[in-house]
Design an enzyme around this catalytic site. Structure first.
Site, mmCIF file in Angstrom:
data_model
loop_
_atom_site.group_PDB
_atom_site.id
_atom_site.type_symbol
_atom_site.label_atom_id
_atom_site.label_comp_id
_atom_site.label_asym_id
_atom_site.label_seq_id
_atom_site.Cartn_x
_atom_site.Cartn_y
_atom_site.Cartn_z
ATOM 1 N N HIS A 27 0.851 -1.183 0.000
ATOM 2 C CA HIS A 27 0.000 0.000 0.000
ATOM 3 C C HIS A 27 0.891 1.238 0.000
ATOM 4 O O HIS A 27 2.121 1.139 -0.161
ATOM 5 C CB HIS A 27 -0.962 -0.012 1.190
ATOM 6 C CG HIS A 27 -0.309 -0.262 2.510
ATOM 7 N ND1 HIS A 27 0.634 0.590 3.062
ATOM 8 C CD2 HIS A 27 -0.460 -1.271 3.413
ATOM 9 C CE1 HIS A 27 1.031 0.138 4.235
ATOM 10 N NE2 HIS A 27 0.394 -1.003 4.475
ATOM 11 N N HIS A 30 4.095 1.283 2.065
ATOM 12 C CA HIS A 30 5.242 0.593 1.471
ATOM 13 C C HIS A 30 5.860 1.435 0.363
ATOM 14 O O HIS A 30 7.095 1.514 0.234
ATOM 15 C CB HIS A 30 4.811 -0.762 0.901
ATOM 16 C CG HIS A 30 4.278 -1.716 1.911
ATOM 17 N ND1 HIS A 30 2.937 -2.018 2.015
ATOM 18 C CD2 HIS A 30 4.891 -2.446 2.879
ATOM 19 C CE1 HIS A 30 2.749 -2.892 2.986
ATOM 20 N NE2 HIS A 30 3.922 -3.158 3.535
ATOM 21 N N ASP A 143 5.506 0.247 13.170
ATOM 22 C CA ASP A 143 5.932 -0.933 13.926
ATOM 23 C C ASP A 143 7.167 -0.568 14.750
ATOM 24 O O ASP A 143 8.254 -1.125 14.558
ATOM 25 C CB ASP A 143 6.222 -2.088 12.974
ATOM 26 C CG ASP A 143 4.992 -2.512 12.199
ATOM 27 O OD1 ASP A 143 4.023 -2.963 12.824
ATOM 28 O OD2 ASP A 143 4.994 -2.369 10.965
#
Length: 253
Positions: A27, A30, A143
């Site tokens: 998406h 990325h 993350d």
């Protein structure tokens, strides 16, 4: 762009080699990683591998979106040179029995909520680092704990790769981009918007109140040292588990 389905097809590369590890379902988040990485590399490698070792819930693994054709088109458009898309058997062949088990920054948060998760993450990333031999590797700040674990891994195990971090990419409504967002119903997505609102308070108790008021099931709302003090959240909207965070001060390094 060349697509390598196994390690032998990947070959070796000259100059500065960059790696963006992904689990596919690419998406805009990325693409942002690819855009940042592209100018710094002579060869940019992206991996697409849904790593079974980091899923404790087999249902979550089964539901994880997979569309290699779409991922290939997105990666090629973004200027990726090599797409490495191995099978599970290629990465974990018969008699595979060696794992990286991180401690330290891997403890708590995702490490507590998803036992074994970072064992899978650390093992597959070390394998990717050894297979691709990148000079640089890019990961998203969404993350944040994973990034901290991988920096610890590179430091502790003397891995010659520099971990780069790219800020979280968000939709216009503030929700952090995630492959799991596609599972949200319209109502669940509206409730999930409580997560960026909660993080905007920069306060644990205020954030928890907002999440509970929105009807989200909370796994954790905590401040941890993830390249600086970070307010981290994991919560479920329906059956979909989402994570997000905000750095409270300083810049990630």
């Amino acid at each position: 762009m060349r697509v390598a389905r196994n390690i032998a097809e990947l070959g070796t590369h000259d100059g500065v080699v960059g790696l963006v590890p992904t689990m596919g379902a690419l998406h805009a988040g990325h693409v942002r990683l690819f855009d940042v990485a592209r100018p710094e590399c002579d060869t940019l490698v992206a991996s697409v591998f849904v790593n079974p070792a980091q899923f404790g819930d087999t249902r979550d693994l089964d539901l994880y979106p997979r569309d290699l054709s779409a991922d290939t088109a997105i990666a090629e458009e973004a200027g990726v040179d090599v797409l490495f898309a191995p099978s599970a058997d290629e990465m974990y062949p018969a008699r595979f029995a060696t794992w990286v088990v991180p401690e330290g920054v891997a403890e708590g948060l995702e490490g507590a909520a998803r036992p074994g998760h970072f064992r899978g993450v650390a093992t597959v990333c070390l394998k990717l680092f050894n297979i691709v031999r990148p000079d640089l590797a890019w990961f998203g700040r969404k993350d944040a704990q994973q990034v901290a674990v991988l920096k610890q891994l590179a430091r502790d195990l003397n891995v010659s790769v520099e971990i780069r971090v790219v800020d979280t990419v968000r939709d216009p409504d503030g929700l952090a981009l995630s492959s799991r967002n596609a599972r949200l119903s319209p109502d669940e997505r509206q409730r999930a918007l409580a997560i960026p609102r909660a993080l905007a308070t920069r306060d644990v108790e205020a954030a928890r109140t907002i999440l509970l008021h929105a009807g989200l099931d909370i796994d954790y709302v905590e401040v941890a040292d993830l390249d600086g003090p970070t307010l981290a959240v994991a919560a479920r909207a329906g059956a979909t588990r989402l994570i997000d965070n905000v750095l409270l001060e300083g810049d990630p390094t």
